[in-house]
Write a protein that holds these residues in place. Structure first.
Motif: not given
Lengths: 453, 230
Positions: A325-328, B106-116, B122-127
Motif C-alpha cells: 500500500v505504501y510502496r512509493d 478524489e482519493e480514488l482518482l489519486a490511487r488510480i493515478d498512482a497505480l497506473l 513511474w514513482a512520482q506523480s510528475e512525469l
C-alpha cells in the motif's frame, strides 16, 4: 453406551454387570470345588467299606465265605440307608446281600476278575443313582474269585450340593443388592454438586441468578469458573451491543436531522453552500458509522475455545500488505517477534489491533518503522515505533480519556487508535503511548495471556 | 488509459464511470463478475476497479481468474469490508490496492493515478522526459519550463506516450486505450493528433520527441528523467 444418558444409570449398570460376572464365576468355582470334595469323600467311603467287608469275611462251615452280620456296619442293616453291599462267589451266586437292599438284588449283575477293581455309576429303576465298586478277591484255595460289591447312593450328596448352591446364590444376590444400594447412595452424594451446578445454570438462564456461587469440588471448579467467565463475557457483550446500537442511532440521527434541516432551508442559499454542508454531514455520518461498526465488531473472545494465535505470521502478512500500500514511500520496517509469541483470542481482533498500529506508523513515519513482540509467561507485549513527529500530548490525553466516545472527541485519523484502545481493553489489556528509539511515537500494547484472564 | 469498472450497484457504477470519464479515462463498465471477466478478456485494459461483493462471479474469483489469465495490470479493489484481515487477504490474492466504501472520488482518482504510474515504472506523480514535464495531478504540461496549452485529448495522448516512454505503441494500442468506440480505430485521428502534439512540443523542430516507426507505430524518443544539463 452412548444410549445410556444418565451418569447414575451408567454406574449402576456397570456395577451390575461387574458383580454378576464376578459372582457367577465365583459361584461356578465354589460349586465345582464342593462337588470334588464330595466325590472324594464318597470314593473314600466306598473304599473303606470294601476293605471293611473283606476284613470281616471268613470261611463258613461249608467252606464258603460268609459275613458275620453282628459285626457289620449298621447302615447295611437299615432299609434304604443309601449304603448297599453284596458278596458273590465265582459263579455270580450271591452269598450275602445287605438288608438295606430290602430283598432286591444288588443292582450290578456282574462279577469282577481276580484282583480287579471295577468302578461303576449305576442308574437302575427302583434305586436312586448309585456309585458302586466291585472288587474281585481270590480266597486261599478257591479257584474262582469272590466279588465284594459296595454301592453308595448319590442322593444325599446331590441334596447337599443343591443346598450349598442355593445358599451361595442367595448370599450373592444379597451382596449385589446391598452393593447397588451403596453405589446408588454414593452417587447421589457425589453428583450433588453437579445437580447444584445444573440448577444454578438454569437459574442464570432464567435470569434469577447473576453467576454460579458456592464452593465446588476440585473436579468442577474449572468448569464452574469457565462458565462464570462465559456468562460474564456474554453479559458484557450484550451490554456492548446495546450501547453500540444506542450510539449508532445517536450518531446517525443527528446528522440526518441536520440534513433534513439543510434541505428544507430557504432556497435563498447558494446551491454550492448547501451541497458543502450536506457533504460535511455525510462525512460525519460516515466517520461515526465506520467507528461504531469497527468497535462493535471486536469480538473480545474469552479465550475459551480459541486456539493460540501465532503473532509472527500475522505481523508478516500486515507488513507485506502495508509495503504494497505504501510502496512509493519505501518504508524500512523491521520486525522482531520472539519465537512462540502467541495471543489467546480472536485472530481478527489481533489483526485489527496490529493493522491499525502499523498503518499509523507507516503513514506518519519518515521512513522507518520498528515492530517488536515479546511474550512472557503472563503477557504479550507488542510495540510499534516510527521515526515520525510523534503523537501530540493533547491528542494522547483525548485518546485515553475514560468513558469518552472517540467519535465525539477525536478527529478522523485517531479513530483507528481509539478502536485499538477499546479492543485491547476488551481483553483487559492496556495501550500506552511513548517515545520510540527512532524518535517518533511508540505505541505499546500489553495483552494478558489466557488463563490469566 | 482504459479502465475496467466492475461494480454491481447501478448508481455507483454510473456515477463513478461518469467521473472517471471526466478525468480522462476510457471506462468499460460491468455490473457483475462474469461480464467483468468477459470485458477483461475482450479489451486491452490498463487497470481494473473491482468491487468484492459481485453477483454471478465474486470479486475475489474475478481477480483470481484475471491473474490466472496472466493479466498483470493493476487491480484496485472496492470493498465495504474494512477489517484488516480482509485487506490482507485481498492484497495477498493479487490485488494492488483497496479503497474502502464509502470513499471520496478524489482519493480514488489519486490511487488510480498512482497505480497506473507504478505499473509503467513511474514513482512520482510528475512525469519528466527530458524537457517535457507532465503533472498527472494538476494535468499541467510544461516544456522547458514553459506552460503548454493542450486540449483534453492531446493531454491524454501525451500522458499515454510519456507513461510508456521508450516503448513502441501501435496505432491500435493507442486508439484502444484512448477511445471507447471501436469504429474510430480506422480513422486517421491519431496521426493528426500526433502531428499536432509534435508542433506544440517542439515548434522549432529541435529534438523530435515523437518517433514514427513505419508500420509499427510511435515512440516517445526522449529518455525518462530530466536531461543532465538540467
Amino acid at each position: 453406551m452412548a444410549l445410556v444418558r444418565s451418569l447414575r444409570a451408567r454406574v449402576v449398570l456397570w456395577v451390575c454387570v461387574a458383580l454378576i460376572v464376578l459372582f457367577a464365576a465365583t459361584i461356578v468355582g465354589l460349586d465345582i470345588a464342593f462337588r470334588n470334595t464330595a466325590d472324594r469323600d464318597r470314593r473314600e467311603l466306598i473304599e473303606a467299606q470294601v476293605l471293611g467287608l473283606i476284613a470281616l469275611a471268613e470261611p463258613g462251615p461249608g467252606g464258603e465265605l460268609r459275613l458275620p452280620t453282628e459285626a457289620i456296619d449298621p447302615r447295611f442293616e437299615v432299609a434304604n440307608s443309601g449304603l448297599y453291599g453284596a458278596l458273590y462267589d465265582g459263579n455270580g451266586r450271591a452269598l450275602w446281600q445287605s438288608l438295606s437292599l430290602l430283598g432286591r438284588d444288588f443292582p450290578a449283575d456282574e462279577v469282577a476278575a481276580a484282583g480287579e477293581r471295577r468302578h461303576l455309576m449305576l442308574d437302575v429303576p427302583g434305586f436312586p443313582p448309585i456309585e458302586a465298586e466291585l472288587m474281585g478277591v481270590t480266597w486261599e484255595d478257591r479257584p474262582a474269585p469272590y466279588t465284594f460289591a459296595i454301592g453308595v447312593s448319590l442322593e444325599p450328596y446331590n441334596d447337599r450340593q443343591a443346598t450349598f448352591r442355593n445358599y451361595l446364590i442367595g448370599w450373592f444376590l444379597g451382596v449385589t443388592l446391598t452393593m447397588l444400594l451403596v453405589v446408588s447412595g454414593l452417587l447421589t452424594f457425589v453428583l450433588r454438586p453437579v445437580h447444584r451446578l445444573e440448577r444454578q445454570v438454569r437459574e442464570v438462564e432464567a435470569g434469577d441468578r447473576v453467576k454460579l456461587t458456592g464452593s465446588y469440588p476440585s473436579e468442577l471448579v474449572g468448569l464452574a469458573d469457565n462458565l462464570n467467565m462465559l456468562i460474564d463475557t456474554e453479559r458484557r457483550r450484550l451490554v456492548r451491543y446495546r450501547n453500540t446500537l444506542d450510539d449508532l442511532a445517536h450518531s446517525l440521527k443527528t446528522p440526518l436531522a441536520a440534513m433534513h434541516t439543510l434541505l428544507s432551508e430557504q432556497r435563498s442559499q447558494p446551491a454550492e453552500d448547501r451541497s458543502d454542508a450536506l457533504n460535511r454531514e455525510l462525512e460525519r455520518m460516515d466517520q461515526r458509522v465506520s467507528y461504531q461498526l469497527r468497535r462493535a465488531r471486536a469480538s473480545g473472545a474469552t479465550g475459551l475455545g480459541t486456539e493460540p494465535v501465532a503473532v509472527a505470521p500475522l505481523v508478516e502478512d500486515l507488513k507485506q500488505t502495508l509495503d504494497k500500500v505504501y510502496r512509493d514511500k519505501h518504508v524500512a520496517c523491521s520486525v522482531t517477534v520472539v519465537p512462540g509469541a502467541s495471543f489467546r483470542g480472536d485472530p481478527g481482533d489481533l489483526t485489527e489491533i496490529l493493522g491499525n498500529l502499523m498503518d499509523n506508523a507507516y503513514k506518519y513515519c519518515a521512513g522507518r518503522v520498528i515492530v517488536k513482540a515479546v511474550s512472557t509467561r503472563e503477557r504479550l507485549v507488542i510495540t510499534v515505533g516510527d521515526d515520525g513527529k510523534g503523537i501530540g500530548d493533547e491528542f494522547a490525553a483525548q485518546l485515553f480519556q475514560r468513558g469518552k466516545r472517540a467519535d465525539e472527541s477525536i478527529p478522523g485519523q485517531g479513530i483507528g487508535l481509539a478502536v485499538v484502545r477499546e479492543t485491547v481493553e476488551l481483553y483487559r489489556g492496556a495501550l500506552s503511548v511513548g517515545k520510540s528509539d527512532l524518535g517518533g511515537a511508540e505505541l505499546r500494547v500489553e495483552l494478558l495471556r489466557a488463563g490469566v484472564l | 488509459m482504459r479502465l475496467l469498472l466492475v461494480e454491481d450497484d447501478p448508481n455507483l457504477n454510473r456515477s463513478l464511470a461518469t467521473q472517471l470519464e471526466q478525468a480522462g479515462y476510457v471506462v468499460d463498465r460491468a455490473a457483475d463478475g462474469q461480464e467483468g471477466l468477459y470485458l477483461a478478456r475482450e479489451y486491452p485494459v490498463n487497470l481494473a476497479i473491482i468491487d468484492l461483493g459481485l453477483p454471478k462471479l465474486s470479486g475475489v474469483e474475478l481477480i483470481k481468474q484475471l491473474r490466472a489469465d496472466g493479466k498483470s495490470y493493476p487491480v484496485l479493489v472496492l470493498t465495504a469490508r474494512d477489517r484488516w484481515q480482509d485487506k490482507v487477504e485481498v492484497l495477498k490474492l493479487g490485488a494492488d490496492d483497496y479503497v474502502v466504501k464509502p470513499f471520496n472520488v478524489e482519493e480514488l482518482l489519486a490511487r488510480i493515478d498512482a497505480l497506473l504510474r507504478r505499473a509503467t515504472g513511474w514513482a512520482q506523480s510528475e512525469l519528466v522526459c527530458g524537457p517535457i514535464v507532465l503533472d498527472t495531478r494538476t494535468q499541467e504540461v510544461k516544456v522547458k519550463g514553459q506552460k503548454l496549452e493542450l486540449t483534453s485529448f492531446e493531454y491524454k495522448l501525451l500522458e499515454y506516450l510519456m507513461l510508456h516512454a521508450g516503448e513502441v505503441l501501435s496505432k491500435t494500442q493507442i486508439t484502444e486505450s484512448l477511445y471507447e468506440e471501436d469504429f474510430e480505430r480506422d480513422s486517421n485521428v491519431i496521426e493528426v493528433f500526433i502531428g499536432r502534439l509534435r508542433r506544440k512540443l517542439d515548434p522549432e523542430d529541435e529534438y523530435k520527441p515523437i518517433e514514427t516507426l513505419r508500420g509499427r507505430g510511435y515512440r516517445l524518443a526522449v529518455a525518462r528523467g530530466a536531461p543532465p544539463s538540467g
